[in-house]
Design a protein around this motif. Structure first.
Motif, PDB file in Angstrom:
ATOM      1  N   ASP A 156      -8.638   3.928   2.229  1.00 59.73           N
ATOM      2  CA  ASP A 156      -7.851   2.683   2.109  1.00 59.73           C
ATOM      3  C   ASP A 156      -6.660   2.708   3.058  1.00 59.73           C
ATOM      4  OD1 ASP A 156      -9.584   2.055   0.044  1.00 59.73           O
ATOM      5  OD2 ASP A 156      -8.348   3.132  -1.405  1.00 59.73           O
ATOM      6  N   ILE A 157      -6.107   3.919   3.246  1.00 54.67           N
ATOM      7  CA  ILE A 157      -4.890   4.033   4.059  1.00 54.67           C
ATOM      8  C   ILE A 157      -5.169   5.021   5.191  1.00 54.67           C
ATOM      9  CG2 ILE A 157      -2.485   4.803   4.057  1.00 54.67           C
ATOM     10  CD1 ILE A 157      -2.396   4.051   1.102  1.00 54.67           C
TER      11      ILE A 157
ATOM     12  N   LYS B 122      -0.935   3.888  -2.733  1.00 55.34           N
ATOM     13  CA  LYS B 122      -2.090   3.592  -3.594  1.00 55.34           C
ATOM     14  C   LYS B 122      -3.356   3.603  -2.750  1.00 55.34           C
ATOM     15  CE  LYS B 122      -3.510   2.082  -7.726  1.00 55.34           C
ATOM     16  NZ  LYS B 122      -3.852   0.759  -8.169  1.00 55.34           N
ATOM     17  N   GLY B 123      -4.360   4.357  -3.204  1.00 56.32           N
ATOM     18  CA  GLY B 123      -5.651   4.344  -2.517  1.00 56.32           C
ATOM     19  C   GLY B 123      -5.944   5.663  -1.822  1.00 56.32           C
TER      20      GLY B 123
ATOM     21  N   LYS C  85      -7.589  -2.658   6.782  1.00 52.65           N
ATOM     22  CA  LYS C  85      -7.110  -1.458   6.093  1.00 52.65           C
ATOM     23  C   LYS C  85      -5.616  -1.302   6.407  1.00 52.65           C
ATOM     24  CE  LYS C  85     -11.367   0.352   5.305  1.00 52.65           C
ATOM     25  NZ  LYS C  85     -11.907   0.731   4.012  1.00 52.65           N
ATOM     26  N   THR C  86      -4.946  -0.474   5.599  1.00 52.84           N
ATOM     27  CA  THR C  86      -3.541  -0.194   5.897  1.00 52.84           C
ATOM     28  C   THR C  86      -3.503   0.924   6.928  1.00 52.84           C
ATOM     29  OG1 THR C  86      -3.154  -0.660   3.593  1.00 52.84           O
ATOM     30  CG2 THR C  86      -1.342   0.347   4.825  1.00 52.84           C
TER      31      THR C  86
ATOM     32  N   ALA D 130       0.837  -1.202   0.000  1.00 55.45           N
ATOM     33  CA  ALA D 130       0.000   0.000   0.000  1.00 55.45           C
ATOM     34  C   ALA D 130       0.869   1.249   0.000  1.00 55.45           C
ATOM     35  CB  ALA D 130      -0.898   0.000   1.220  1.00 55.45           C
TER      36      ALA D 130
ATOM     37  N   LYS E 182      -0.280  -4.177   2.008  1.00 57.10           N
ATOM     38  CA  LYS E 182      -1.702  -3.825   2.085  1.00 57.10           C
ATOM     39  C   LYS E 182      -2.310  -4.417   3.344  1.00 57.10           C
ATOM     40  CE  LYS E 182      -4.057  -2.892  -2.197  1.00 57.10           C
ATOM     41  NZ  LYS E 182      -3.908  -3.467  -3.509  1.00 57.10           N
TER      42      LYS E 182
END
Length: 1507
Positions: free
Chosen positions: A771-772, A689-690, A804-805, A627, A654
């Motif tokens: 996401d992060i 990413k995210g 989640k990250t 991630a 991730k």
């Protein structure tokens, strides 16, 4: 029929008999002129206007209008007119057939008129299809038709009377039918159609009326009347304001300006790129070729021109016509004086001239008002555009730019500099208009007086460099003063942000000194500038007069045959008056231009600053399975600073939970910033990413409801929302807040405790469902059991974010075993990385770190300690206790206790008194439906900060009186007397001139010229001197007032109690110090001067006219009534609009400063676009009161100028009527005076309302200078003895306290005794009253009853500073101004220790932990007997914590130490521990005894794994 006409079509050229037309008491035009040119004028107009009009209609289609009866009627009339013309034409053909050959004009005219009528009819329908509700083009056409038909209308009747019969019955009849139809068409054209079928009116509750107003209504601004009357009857409110037109909305304007600016930037970039190859020229070449050309910068000016240029061109056309029209009246005056001197002239000449004067003045008024309308609207768009562009830029500037300029300075760009452009707009056209007016005036003067004019002109030219020099000086002062003002506002905003720290440390006097020092310099500059300004006032007041004097003197002396008669003298005077305006405006134009150029530079520099590189974090691609990745990343906060983080290599898979640990200042927070792209990347690659959610170390809370803070722009999903609140332990808080989740959170989260703010910030992240998750130490601000709850329910492997990250910066060791892997940072580098067990086995720095700081039991015990809380119910109760009572910490929070909470507390106490023991959990009672209703009702009280009120009604006289007193009553009186003298001198000079011109008439030679000239000169120069003295007195008085008012405001604010700052947003207080003080400094005095000037001008005009034509007294009354009516309606409405404008201005700036501080959060959540829209909406709300305000001025001017033009009309008319008894000198005097009256009347109302709207600043400053203050700093009669307190004993006796009157008690009957030198730990759930107790010790909160004694002395008896300077507190936050704050008013040695410490701290003191170390250092310097530590060690890692504890044990071993602890291990070796619960003492004994007693403290210790 005139026989001449039959021969040629060109009959209009047939000889006009001048005796028939001019030299007769009964004038008329020849029939052929009537039948040809006169009939063609309207047709020519329509055909010429048509192409442009059709083009305009094609581009401005507003949807079609349904065919109405009105439209049908108009069309029928058009067709009938066409038929009448054709009938005429066929009649001519009929005559031709029957052998009577009519003149060609009888064929041409009906044909031309007929075709034109057909065209007009078609145009009516085309306009309907294009959505035109009222057609200006056609109204003018019908009007011209009627006017041109009036002459034949009269002649035909006169002819028939003279001849006794009608010579041509058919044409006679058709003409009168034609006339009736044209008149009806004109009347119908004045009515407007219904709005178009698909117009905004159907959607908009309060649309902008101008778009649907009729042509005449728009011409005279009648469409505003409705608001004027409404505003007169009821004070206007926000809801009464109209919506904006589409093209005036922020979104449109800002977008256009942004595009233009981007174009400029692109051009500059291209220019740089093309210039780059030339860089490698050798040094020698460079010397030979001279220095390199300066690097090109993108020009903001060009961007402004590209965006608003077209509006300027249009306004310039209006200005041009108005300038030309203004020269017609002096010519008419000269004809009028000639008419009076010639007894033989027919009297209709005089009436015609009077009528033409009136007509010309009215035209001038209308065109001028439309010019102003355009130009002010453009100015407003300037401001809107600039504000929007600055706002958008502020969202993307780098941290180094932010460090260089404070929030205050950036807000100043938006408030002051954008405003400057708006102020400049009305003056811009003067750049070409002033020279044009000057040239025309000189040309006409030359015609009148010949070459002697050059003497006057030369004098004017000489004045220009003088004024230039003054302007340059003024500009230098301006720049200096802006700098001082900036630094004063900056210091004030720091004082307001850190007011609590200032109070706790008793530092107010030193800061007062600083502010007053800056203010002193500012006033010094203002004073010098004001005196400079009076010299320019003198030259400008005197210059028109001196010019007249020099010109007349040269004229009379150059040639003895030159006779000064009334015509020459007064026409010259009125021309010189026209000349005076552009010359008067030039200095103002110059000063506005200089100010705007300073602002332009500042704005351009800000807009050209570096932006954060949006590409520094690659968001699209990443190695699969990860991630976040960083490859050999090196980051710095600014290019000129050494890198904070270097050679980082980090991969986060991730869905992993990663902990980041390390000592204070090792770069943990910086790492999070680097991931967000907030730092400047020097090398390496970052991939992420995210979507991202970010919880900063210091929660950023918006000034809106709690729910809005959590949703942060997302739609409400009730289930997810509920789940979020539960996980973040916020449900219990909502029970307490007055309006539940609809409670308004004050500025900077003022009514939440530190822990609550942090949890709201966390809830925002959780709800965002990103996401992060980047969590920067979110657990430090909350109690340990709440931290445990949050970790379990949110962050940990079982929490809502599982999968989640998560990157968690933390100091809490106990959470580390549950993380997936750990990053250990040291000195900006990764020292170790890996899963928890692996790091332990490695036996490296991390393992040592753990061994040192984990409690002595084996590691397994740590794990077990988590199970200490049994059962969900137990947890529930703990959370309720955590948040129920009012907690406040020492930064800027404020407890809020209201109806709902009291009710809830009562239920709780009722439940617990039913025999349930003190420590037992309380089952949570759910509110029934009826109680829920009460919650919503209480929402009304949920607003903590009072809305800023817009005062209503007239400004009270007391405010004017206050200002007059501040100026000084003697000064005020002197100014008025000087002005009376000046008016008398001016009238005297002009009456003398009038008498002089009548001398000339007696015999055609002029006698005793030198006496005449001498007296005239003396009177004129006296007038100038008096004005200058008045201006100097006003300048001195104005500066005096500015000093007095600012001082009162400052002293009151510094002495205001803390509760005032808790309930008042700092932006509102700052607004008083910036905007309102600016008005008092620089706006009020000039406005008062101009008001006096125009008032005395108007009075002297009336005196002169009445003296010369006593008949004039008849019309004074009706005109005065009309004038007062207009003024009353206008004043009420415009004042309210101005107030609404200033109230709606504050939110723009407070939202802006909120945005600047929270920029990193806004960017992290990718909400920049939404915030731009919010800002635009706030600016539009402000514009909604600006637009009507501009229109109200136009509406007023049309009304007032009508009154002024009537004065001109009647002065001329009565002169014509009484021509037998009047001499030309008097007529010249009264009419030339009346020509000035419009300007004076208009200016007078404008200045009156300006004064009213600006004097509000005095009202607002006064309001904040009279708020209640805290107890005196030093009570002279009872100062503590030297060296007090010797022991440091603290005793509370039956002590109770509350935050503000009307709120519940936070401490109840507290009684305890702490011996000198004891170390006491204070613990309790969040909100048990721990911080409140320390606030009471410092008397930030005063006792409701009871007393506190320190070494036997009641603290309420001594001054606050005597008390506070003897105690030391380490509050949880340092004020923003860096460290220098601590040094003010300290001794030399302390300054040195501060200096060393500043080196230690380094430039980036953003990290909370470091700030607290600084506070500790402060405490060391003070060496007082009693030390209070409040949550001091929560945000610090364990190592630093131990260092602090050791310092306290060694350095403060003899002192009394009171510690509010979050980590129990810090106080386990203290003498005693005080357990507070809901504001009362629950337990107070040594830690060992308390654990043995197994009470509350035992429970807490067990939770922390210490028992």
């Amino acid at each position: 029929m005139d026989p001449n006409c039959s021969s040629a079509l060109n009959c209009s050229l047939c000889p006009q008999d001048s005796n028939l037309s001019v030299h007769t008491e009964n004038p008329d035009l020849t029939p052929c002129f009537q039948n040809s040119l006169l009939a063609w004028v309207p047709c020519i107009y329509l055909w010429v206007a048509l192409p442009c009009y059709l083009l305009y209609l094609r581009h401005h289609c507003r949807g079609y209008i349904i065919l109405s009866h009105l439209s049908k009627l108009k069309t029928v009339l058009g067709v009938l007119l066409w038929c009448v013309s054709w009938a005429d034409l066929f009649y001519s053909f009929h005559g031709l057939v029957h052998g009577r050959a009519p003149a060609p004009v009888f064929f041409v005219t009906p044909l031309v008129v007929g075709v034109t009528m057909l065209l007009a009819t078609l145009l009516i329908q085309y306009e309907r299809l294009q959505g035109v509700q009222s057609s200006g083009v056609l109204i003018i056409f019908w009007f011209l038709c009627v006017v041109c038909a009036i002459v034949p209308f009269r002649s035909k009747i006169l002819l028939a009377k003279a001849e006794g019969e009608i010579s041509d019955p058919f044409r006679f009849t058709t003409f009168y039918i034609h006339f009736a139809l044209v008149l009806s068409a004109l009347i119908l054209a004045c009515f407007r159609e219904k709005p178009p079928f698909f117009s905004a009116k159907n959607v908009d509750p309060n649309p902008y009326p101008e778009t649907s107003a009729g042509f005449l209504s728009r011409l005279f601004f009648w469409w505003f009347t409705k608001m004027a009357i409404y505003g007169y009857r009821h004070p206007l409110e926000e809801k009464d304001l109209w919506s904006l037109k589409e093209e005036d909305r922020s979104q449109m304007v800002v977008q256009q300006l942004l595009e233009a600016w981007r174009k400029q930037e692109k051009q500059t970039a291209r220019h740089k790129a093309s210039a780059a190859p030339g860089k490698n020229a050798s040094g020698e070449d460079e010397v030979l070729l001279g220095a390199q050309p300066r690097p090109r910068k993108p020009s903001f000016l060009k961007a402004l021109l590209a965006t608003f240029g077209s509006s300027f061109l249009l306004s310039a056309c209006f200005k041009l016509i108005q300038d030309l029209l203004s020269f017609i009246n002096p010519q008419l005056l000269s004809i009028l004086i000639r008419f009076i001197s010639n007894p033989m002239a027919p009297s209709w000449w005089g009436f015609l001239v009077a009528g033409l004067m009136f007509l010309c003045s009215m035209m001038q008024s209308l065109i001028l008002q439309h010019y102003y309308h355009y130009i002010f609207v453009t100015g407003l768009k300037f401001r809107t555009g600039i504000m929007g562009v600055i706002y958008r830029k502020a969202l993307v500037i780098t941290n180094s730019v932010k460090r260089a300029s404070t929030v205050g300075e950036i807000v100043n760009l938006m408030s002051v500099d954008a405003q400057r452009f708006m102020d400049l707009a009305p003056f811009l056209n003067l750049l070409w208009s002033a020279p044009l007016q000057i040239i025309l005036a000189i040309y006409f003067l030359w015609q009148n007086l010949g070459p002697s004019v050059l003497a006057g002109v030369a004098f004017m030219v000489l004045l220009i460099p003088l004024n230039g020099a003054v302007a340059v000086k003024m500009r230098a002062f301006q720049v200096k003063q802006m700098k001082l003002k900036d630094s004063r506002i900056k210091l004030m905003s720091e004082i307001l942000n850190g007011i609590k720290v200032l109070k706790l440390y008793a530092w107010e006097p030193s800061f007062l000194k600083q502010v007053e020092g800056i203010r002193q310099g500012e006033l010094q500059l203002l004073r010098t500038a004001a005196y400079l300004h009076t010299t320019t006032t003198f030259t400008w007041m005197c210059s028109p007069f001196l010019v007249t004097l020099i010109t007349l003197w040269v004229y009379v002396y150059v040639d003895p045959n030159n006779v000064l008669d009334a015509e020459k003298a007064f026409v010259s005077v009125s021309l010189f008056n026209i000349l005076r305006l552009p010359l008067n405006m030039l200095p103002q134009l110059i000063s506005n231009l200089t100010q705007a150029s300073v602002s332009l530079k500042r704005i351009q520099q800000f807009l050209s600053q570096e932006e954060l590189d949006s590409q520094s974090v690659e968001r699209k691609t990443i190695s699969p399975g990860y991630a976040i990745t960083i490859h050999s990343g090196t980051f710095t906060w600014a290019q000129d600073l050494p890198p904070t983080l270097h050679s980082l290599d980090i991969q986060v898979p991730k869905g992993a939970l990663v902990a980041v640990v390390g000592p204070v200042g090792c770069g943990k927070s910086s790492l999070v910033s680097a991931l967000l792209g907030e730092m400047e990347k020097l090398e390496g690659k970052v991939h992420m990413k995210g979507s991202v959610a970010y919880v900063p170390q210091q929660a950023w809370i918006q000034n809106c409801t709690l729910q809005e803070n959590v949703l942060f722009g997302q739609d409400l999903n009730p289930k997810r929302y509920q789940q979020t609140l539960e996980a973040c332990a916020l449900l219990a808080d909502l029970e307490m807040l007055p309006g539940g989740d609809q409670t308004e959170i004050g500025e900077k989260g003022i009514n939440l405790s530190g822990g609550q703010r942090q949890r709201v910030s966390l809830a925002r992240a959780v709800y965002s469902d990103a996401d992060i998750f980047l969590l920067d130490d979110p657990l430090s601000a909350v109690d340990s059991h709440v931290a445990k709850h949050i970790f379990d329910h949110v962050i940990g492997p079982e929490g809502v974010l599982a999968g989640k990250t998560r990157v968690l910066v933390t100091h809490g060791i106990s959470f580390l075993p549950q993380t997936d892997f750990i990053i250990v940072l040291a000195d900006g580098q990764v020292s170790e990385m890996g899963p928890y067990p692996a790091l332990l086995q490695r036996n490296d720095s991390f393992a040592n770190f753990l061994c040192n700081y984990a409690p002595d039991e084996d590691q397994g015990h740590l794990e077990d300690s988590w199970t200490a809380l049994e059962g969900a119910e137990d947890k529930e109760a703990l959370l309720i206790e955590d948040t129920l009572s009012n907690h406040t910490d020492l930064t800027d929070n404020d407890p809020v206790t209201y109806v709902v909470q009291k009710q809830f507390m009562r239920q709780l106490s009722a439940l617990s008194s039913d025999g349930e023991g003190q420590g037992r959990p309380v089952p949570r009672r759910h509110l029934g439906p009826s109680e829920k209703v009460q919650v919503t009702e209480a929402k009304a009280d949920g607003a903590l900060t009072q809305e800023e009120k817009a005062a209503i009604g007239t400004v009270e006289l007391s405010v004017f009186w206050d200002y007059a007193k501040a100026v000084g009553l003697c000064t005020t009186l002197a100014i008025c007397l000087l002005y009376v003298g000046q008016s008398a001198a001016a009238i005297g000079a002009n009456v003398w001139l009038s008498a002089w011109t009548n001398d000339a008439m007696a015999d055609s030679r002029q006698n005793n010229t030198s006496l005449r000239l001498g007296v005239y000169a003396a009177l004129g120069i006296l007038q100038g001197l008096l004005v200058m003295l008045a201006a100097m007195a006003m300048a001195a008085g104005g500066i005096q007032a500015a000093r007095v008012l600012h001082q009162a405001l400052l002293h009151n604010k510094i002495r205001s109690p803390q509760s005032f700052f808790d309930t008042t947003p700092s932006g509102r207080i700052l607004n008083r110090f910036s905007k309102d003080i600016y008005v008092i400094d620089e706006v009020l005095a000039p406005v008062i001067l101009m008001l006096l000037n125009s008032f005395f001008n108007a009075i002297s005009t009336l005196v002169v006219i009445v003296a010369s034509t006593p008949l004039f007294t008849v019309v004074i009354l009706p005109l005065a009534v009309l004038y007062t009516l207009v003024q009353r309606f206008y004043a009420a409405t415009s004042r309210q609009l101005k107030r609404l404008e200033s109230v709606s201005r504050s939110p723009i700036y407070s939202h802006f400063s909120e945005t600047v501080t929270g920029a990193s959060v806004i960017r992290a959540y990718n909400r920049s676009r939404d915030f731009e829209i919010i800002s635009d909406t706030k600016v539009d709300a402000n514009q909604r009161s600006c637009y009507p305000y501009i229109i109200s001025n136009r509406w007023l001017s049309i009304g007032v100028e009508f009154v002024g033009n009537c004065v001109v009309l009647f002065a001329a008319l009565f002169a014509v009527i009484g021509r037998s008894s009047l001499n030309p000198g008097l007529v010249g005097l009264s009419v030339s005076y009346s020509l000035q009256v419009t300007f004076a009347l208009n200016w007078m109302i404008r200045m009156m309302s300006d004064l009213e709207s600006n004097i509000v600043a005095v009202e607002r400053v006064k309001e904040y200078s009279k708020t209640e203050t805290e107890a005196p700093w030093v009570v002279e009669g009872s100062r503590p003895p030297e060296g007090w307190p010797p022991l440091g004993e603290v005793e509370f006796r039956n002590y109770s306290a509350r935050y503000r009157p009307g709120l519940d008690l936070v401490l109840r009957d507290l009684s305890l005794h702490v011996h000198g030198g004891e170390k006491v730990g204070i613990v309790g759930r969040t909100g048990a009253g721990k911080s409140s107790m320390t606030l009471c010790l410092f008397r930030i909160l005063e006792a409701a009853k009871g007393e506190i004694r320190i070494d036997g002395l009641n603290v309420a008896d001594i001054g606050l500073h005597d008390l506070r300077s003897q105690l030391t507190i380490i509050p949880p936050l340092l004020r923003s101004g860096g460290l220098g704050c601590g040094r003010n008013g300290r001794s030399q040695t302390e300054n040195q220790s501060w200096a060393t410490e500043e080196q230690v701290g380094g430039p980036q003191l953003e990290i909370v932990g470091q700030r607290q170390l600084v506070c500790l250092a402060r405490a060391l310097l003070r060496k007082s007997r009693i030390l209070v530590l409040d949550e001091a060690t929560a945000a610090i890692d364990l190592e630093t914590d131990n260092l602090i504890q050791a310092t306290i044990r060694t350095q403060f071993d003899t002192c009394t130490v009171l510690t509010i602890a979050h980590r129990l291990n810090t106080i386990m070796d203290y003498t005693r521990v005080l357990v507070l619960d809901k504001g009362v003492v629950a337990e107070f004994d040594s830690p060992a005894n308390l654990i043995a007693a197994r009470g509350i403290f035992y429970g807490m210790a067990r939770d922390a794994g210490l028992a």
